[in-house]
Write a protein that holds these residues in place. Sequence first.
Motif, PDB file in Angstrom:
ATOM      1  N   HIS A 157       2.099   0.671  -9.688  1.00 29.99           N
ATOM      2  CA  HIS A 157       1.395   1.825  -8.972  1.00 29.99           C
ATOM      3  C   HIS A 157       1.236   2.967  -9.731  1.00 29.99           C
ATOM      4  O   HIS A 157       1.598   4.266  -9.759  1.00 29.99           O
ATOM      5  N   PRO A 207       0.772  -1.488   0.024  1.00 28.06           N
ATOM      6  CA  PRO A 207      -0.030   0.079  -0.120  1.00 28.06           C
ATOM      7  C   PRO A 207       0.778   1.293   0.125  1.00 28.06           C
ATOM      8  O   PRO A 207       0.988   1.997   0.927  1.00 28.06           O
ATOM      9  N   SER A 262       0.913  -2.780   8.897  1.00 32.83           N
ATOM     10  CA  SER A 262      -0.290  -2.224   8.765  1.00 32.83           C
ATOM     11  C   SER A 262      -0.866  -2.799  10.043  1.00 32.83           C
ATOM     12  O   SER A 262      -2.457  -2.459  10.422  1.00 32.83           O
TER      13      SER A 262
END
Length: 220
Positions: free
Chosen positions: A74, A51, A219
Amino acid sequence: MEHAPTRVLLVRHGRVHNPGRILYGRLPRFGLSPEGRRQARQVGEGLADAPLAAVYASPLLRARQTAAEILRFHPNLRLRISRLLHEVRTPFEGRPLAEARAAGEDFYTGAGPGFEQPPEVAGRMLRFLGRAARTHPGGVVVAVTHGDPLAFLVLRLAGADPDPRRKAALHRYGVTDGYPQPGSVLAVDAWPDGSARVVGYGPAGGYGRATARWNASASS
C-alpha cells in the motif's frame, strides 16, 4: 451503533530476534527475526487487496517493521504511530523468559506504581478503536500491536474480566491458537461512540480466506 463501523484489523507483530531469551517488553532495538519478517510479509500479502484507509503501529521496532511489510503493498499510505498500541510496562522487563513463565505469565499482580494493570491496558486499546472509528469512519484500518494488549482487549469485548489468569483460556473467546501468536490478525468493528465487537480471528499464516471474508463484510 447506527453509523457504519470502522473495520480495524489488529495485527500482532512478527516473531522477534531474541537470542538472550529475555522478556524484552518496551526495551529498544528488538526487531523481527527472519521468521518474523516472513510472517509480516504474509500479513501484507493477505491484506494486499484490502481497501486500507490507514496503517498504525506501536512505537516499538518490531511493530514498525511489521507495519512496513504491510505498507509495501500500500505505497500510497504512510505509517502512523500510536502509543495506545504500545506493549505493556512490566517489572519483568529485561529478565529471563523462564522467570515470567514461572510466574504464569502474570506480570501484573503485585506490580507497583508506574506499571500498567490489565484494565488499563484494555482501556487504552478501546480508546484506540474509538479514535480509529472517528478518524476513519466506515473504513478499514490496520493496527500493529502486541500480545497482552490484544489478549486483554479480547477479554473486555467478550464481557470477561481482563484477569491475567484468563490469558491461558483465550480459546474460549475465539482466539483459536490459545493466545494471539506472532503474525495473527484480530478483526474488530468499532464505532465512534467507543463501542466495538470482535468479527473474527486469523492465526498466523491462516487468515487469507478469513481476511477476504472480513473485507467483503466490511464493504457490504
